[in-house]
Design a protein around this motif. Structure first.
Motif, PDB file in Angstrom:
ATOM      1  N   GLN A  27       0.827  -1.208   0.000  1.00 38.78           N
ATOM      2  CA  GLN A  27       0.000   0.000   0.000  1.00 38.78           C
ATOM      3  C   GLN A  27       0.860   1.256   0.000  1.00 38.78           C
ATOM      4  OE1 GLN A  27      -2.781  -0.292   3.258  1.00 38.78           O
ATOM      5  NE2 GLN A  27      -4.119  -1.698   2.153  1.00 38.78           N
ATOM      6  N   ARG A  72      -4.647   0.833   5.378  1.00 35.18           N
ATOM      7  CA  ARG A  72      -5.736   1.747   5.044  1.00 35.18           C
ATOM      8  C   ARG A  72      -7.058   1.173   5.537  1.00 35.18           C
ATOM      9  NH1 ARG A  72      -3.948   2.061  -1.243  1.00 35.18           N
ATOM     10  NH2 ARG A  72      -1.952   3.129  -0.963  1.00 35.18           N
ATOM     11  N   THR A 108      -9.094  -2.263   4.451  1.00 35.80           N
ATOM     12  CA  THR A 108      -8.161  -3.222   3.852  1.00 35.80           C
ATOM     13  C   THR A 108      -8.494  -4.657   4.244  1.00 35.80           C
ATOM     14  OG1 THR A 108      -6.335  -1.656   3.746  1.00 35.80           O
ATOM     15  CG2 THR A 108      -5.757  -3.991   3.837  1.00 35.80           C
TER      16      THR A 108
END
Length: 383
Positions: A31, A122, A125
């Protein structure tokens, strides 16, 4: 220091099976590189099942290479320890660790590490309660309760009994290492008298590792037939180590009986011939489950996750996966072999074998032992 630059301009959609340490590090690192990573975890309440975890310099270097060093920013956990090494059950030091040998070591509670890694992801996720199935041909499709989803890449980090490894036709089976292991953490801070490390007996071991908050993580082993069970696991430990040196009995007594864990130790029966099939890649225990004798299980999973992330920078996917397979199989399988060999030596049961082991351990030059450990605990980014 974070390694290199993020060269990949177009992000990929990546599905990750398993919210263990390897899967979470992979998700967080990918990410940060701009990829869309989703973690599918079969447990409804994901979290760490375990006690303490030791992370050596290779883990720290790998995490720092992708900007995740802050996750391991806990204080040095052995700063209250004056002596480390290996002891006999009487408490006599058989060998002392060289000065500075544990300077980079971080020991955390697994729950704390998982919580810190969850905090790097995040929002949205993690999909819990999702049992995902890979495609047998390695195509990047995951089938879960919500139906099939197609990704650019699938990462299977689903543990030692990996369903993905089996579905991909890569499984070689598991083998029992010949011993079982208990683990626990004292409920309150505990004194270790300035000493930490392992104590080796005949077919049995006991390890003492202080945690940052003053509590103590301990582990114990015994050479028992696979599948042996006890009605009271803490009492089973006390029965076996009652005559061993202080503070072993006190540490076990200071642990909640319900929090004492025991698992038979297994590793892969044979090394896998590949960690990759199509656009599906194995990571962590799914790829190279090893015994805990060198404390490198989590470290190798972290190396896997970081190496994969770095190789995806500026490379086409097929080339990145081919390189990942070459680099990670070579290193992780060598460490797995060394770990099992170390366990066989440590678990020697015969009186003559145990005495010879201790003598040879005691006379091995510290410089040689430090060099061997140093090679294992160093990690460099992939070329």
């Amino acid at each position: 220091m974070e390694y290199g630059k993020r060269k990949r301009a177009v992000s990929m959609r990546i599905g990750i099976i398993g919210a263990g340490i390897g899967g979470l590090v992979a998700a967080a690192a990918l990410q940060r590189d701009g990829h869309e990573a989703t973690v599918l975890e079969r447990q409804e309440q994901p979290g760490a099942v375990g006690a303490g975890i030791s992370l050596f310099g290779n883990s720290i270097a790998a995490m720092e290479a992708v900007g995740l060093g802050e996750v391991l920013a806990a204080p040095a956990t052995l700063e209250t320890v004056t002596t480390t090494g290996q002891r006999s059950p009487s408490g006599r030091w058989v060998v002392l660790s060289p000065p500075g040998s544990v300077d980079t070591l971080r020991v955390l509670h697994r729950a704390d590490l998982h919580e810190a890694l969850f905090g790097q992801l995040r929002e949205g996720t993690l999909r819990s309660g999702a049992t995902a199935t890979v495609a047998a041909d390695g195509s990047p499709t995951l089938t879960a309760s919500g139906g099939a989803q197609t990704y650019d890449l699938v990462v299977a980090a689903d543990g030692i009994r990996s369903a993905a490894r089996h579905a991909l036709g890569l499984d070689t089976g598991l083998r029992y290492a010949g011993y079982t292991a208990w683990r626990g953490v004292t409920t309150e801070p505990a004194e270790v008298g300035g000493g930490a490390g392992e104590t080796w007996g005949r077919g049995r071991r006991f390890g003492i590792v202080p945690l940052p908050d003053g509590r103590v993580y301990w582990f114990a082993t015994d050479a028992l037939p696979a599948g042996t069970s006890f009605p009271d696991e803490r009492q089973a430990v006390l029965d076996r180590f009652a005559s061993w040196h202080h503070p072993i009995g006190d540490l076990v007594e200071a642990t909640d009986p319900d929090a004492v864990l025991r698992h038979d130790i297994h590793d892969l029966a044979r090394p896998l011939h590949s960690f990759v099939r199509g656009r599906t890649v194995l990571l962590g225990d799914a790829a190279h489950a090893m015994t805990p004798d060198l404390g490198q299980g989590a470290g190798q999973a972290i190396e896997d996750a970081v190496t994969l992330t770095l190789l995806l920078r500026g490379r086409e996917l097929p080339a990145a996966l081919q390189r990942y397979d070459t680099v990670r199989r070579r290193r992780s399988q060598q460490i797995a072999r060394s770990s099992r060999a170390a366990g066989r030596v440590a678990q020697l049961r015969s009186p003559l074998g145990a005495v010879a082991r201790d003598v040879l351990t005691g006379i091995t030059p510290k410089r040689l032992a430090a060099a061997v450990a140093g090679r294992m605990q160093r990690w460099s980014p992939p070329a």
